[in-house]
Design a protein around this motif. Structure first.
Motif, mmCIF file in Angstrom:
data_model
loop_
_atom_site.group_PDB
_atom_site.id
_atom_site.type_symbol
_atom_site.label_atom_id
_atom_site.label_comp_id
_atom_site.label_asym_id
_atom_site.label_seq_id
_atom_site.Cartn_x
_atom_site.Cartn_y
_atom_site.Cartn_z
ATOM 1 N N CYS A 13 0.812 -1.165 -0.051
ATOM 2 C CA CYS A 13 -0.022 0.035 -0.041
ATOM 3 C C CYS A 13 0.864 1.207 0.089
ATOM 4 O O CYS A 13 2.082 1.280 0.721
ATOM 5 C CB CYS A 13 -0.843 0.147 1.213
ATOM 6 N N PHE A 14 0.582 2.127 -0.807
ATOM 7 C CA PHE A 14 1.229 3.607 -0.816
ATOM 8 C C PHE A 14 0.222 4.565 -0.688
ATOM 9 O O PHE A 14 -0.942 4.650 -0.893
ATOM 10 C CB PHE A 14 1.714 3.794 -2.070
ATOM 11 N N THR A 15 0.635 5.396 0.088
ATOM 12 C CA THR A 15 -0.275 7.005 0.277
ATOM 13 C C THR A 15 0.569 7.967 -0.214
ATOM 14 O O THR A 15 1.702 8.246 0.314
ATOM 15 C CB THR A 15 -0.366 7.258 1.578
ATOM 16 N N PHE A 16 -0.127 8.763 -1.127
ATOM 17 C CA PHE A 16 0.653 9.647 -1.955
ATOM 18 C C PHE A 16 -0.069 11.163 -1.501
ATOM 19 O O PHE A 16 -1.086 11.274 -1.330
ATOM 20 C CB PHE A 16 0.696 9.846 -3.613
ATOM 21 N N GLN A 17 1.020 12.183 -1.231
ATOM 22 C CA GLN A 17 0.369 13.566 -1.170
ATOM 23 C C GLN A 17 0.868 14.516 -2.486
ATOM 24 O O GLN A 17 1.820 14.540 -2.719
ATOM 25 C CB GLN A 17 1.145 13.986 0.040
ATOM 26 N N ARG A 18 -0.114 15.308 -2.853
ATOM 27 C CA ARG A 18 0.062 16.151 -3.910
ATOM 28 C C ARG A 18 0.762 17.553 -3.237
ATOM 29 O O ARG A 18 0.721 17.879 -2.274
ATOM 30 C CB ARG A 18 -1.244 16.770 -4.594
ATOM 31 N N GLN A 19 1.807 17.664 -4.007
ATOM 32 C CA GLN A 19 2.797 18.711 -3.576
ATOM 33 C C GLN A 19 2.417 19.967 -4.646
ATOM 34 O O GLN A 19 2.622 19.643 -5.814
ATOM 35 C CB GLN A 19 4.229 18.440 -3.707
ATOM 36 N N PRO A 20 2.217 21.281 -4.259
ATOM 37 C CA PRO A 20 2.073 22.103 -5.230
ATOM 38 C C PRO A 20 3.184 22.673 -5.873
ATOM 39 O O PRO A 20 4.377 22.508 -5.621
ATOM 40 C CB PRO A 20 1.597 23.184 -3.920
ATOM 41 N N GLY A 21 2.744 23.091 -7.108
ATOM 42 C CA GLY A 21 3.943 23.418 -8.111
ATOM 43 C C GLY A 21 4.641 24.696 -7.696
ATOM 44 O O GLY A 21 4.149 25.513 -6.848
ATOM 45 N N THR A 22 5.628 25.079 -8.035
ATOM 46 C CA THR A 22 6.455 26.433 -7.664
ATOM 47 C C THR A 22 5.931 27.336 -8.600
ATOM 48 O O THR A 22 5.464 27.110 -9.696
ATOM 49 C CB THR A 22 8.035 26.179 -7.594
ATOM 50 N N ALA A 23 6.471 28.674 -8.459
ATOM 51 C CA ALA A 23 6.323 29.729 -9.482
ATOM 52 C C ALA A 23 6.831 29.511 -10.766
ATOM 53 O O ALA A 23 6.219 29.708 -11.724
ATOM 54 C CB ALA A 23 6.743 31.191 -8.818
ATOM 55 N N ASP A 26 4.183 25.062 -12.779
ATOM 56 C CA ASP A 26 2.924 25.154 -12.251
ATOM 57 C C ASP A 26 2.385 23.591 -12.085
ATOM 58 O O ASP A 26 1.260 23.601 -11.674
ATOM 59 C CB ASP A 26 2.152 25.885 -13.226
ATOM 60 N N ASP A 27 2.944 22.829 -12.564
ATOM 61 C CA ASP A 27 2.754 21.425 -12.525
ATOM 62 C C ASP A 27 2.796 20.875 -11.028
ATOM 63 O O ASP A 27 3.608 21.153 -10.317
ATOM 64 C CB ASP A 27 3.553 20.362 -13.462
ATOM 65 N N ASP A 28 1.725 20.336 -10.502
ATOM 66 C CA ASP A 28 1.718 19.492 -9.129
ATOM 67 C C ASP A 28 2.573 18.241 -9.404
ATOM 68 O O ASP A 28 2.740 17.641 -10.425
ATOM 69 C CB ASP A 28 0.293 19.361 -8.874
#
Length: 68
Positions: A13-23, A26-28
């Motif tokens: 099992c894996f849990t992933f967290q979305r990381q916001p893109g930088t300036a 823009d891709d997460d």
């Protein structure tokens, strides 16, 4: 003492967290924050240990009734 583990199945099992893109980007991105690996033993809900081994154990019989 060595014993044959026999045929085994596993669950990963894996849990992933979305990381916001930088300036600049823009891709997460996705970051794996938790991973777990475990064996699957058909009919078992847990494992019980004695001084030498582990045994697959279930609190229910195959009919779904709770054991007394």
């Amino acid at each position: 003492m060595t014993t044959d583990a026999g045929t085994r199945q596993g669950v990963i099992c894996f849990t992933f967290q979305r990381q916001p893109g930088t300036a600049e980007d823009d891709d997460d991105a996705w970051l794996a924050v938790i991973a777990q690996n475990t064996d699957r033993v058909p009919g078992a809900e847990t494992m019980t240990a004695d001084s030498e081994s582990l045994q697959a154990t279930a609190d229910q019989d195959l009919s779904g009734n709770l054991r007394s």
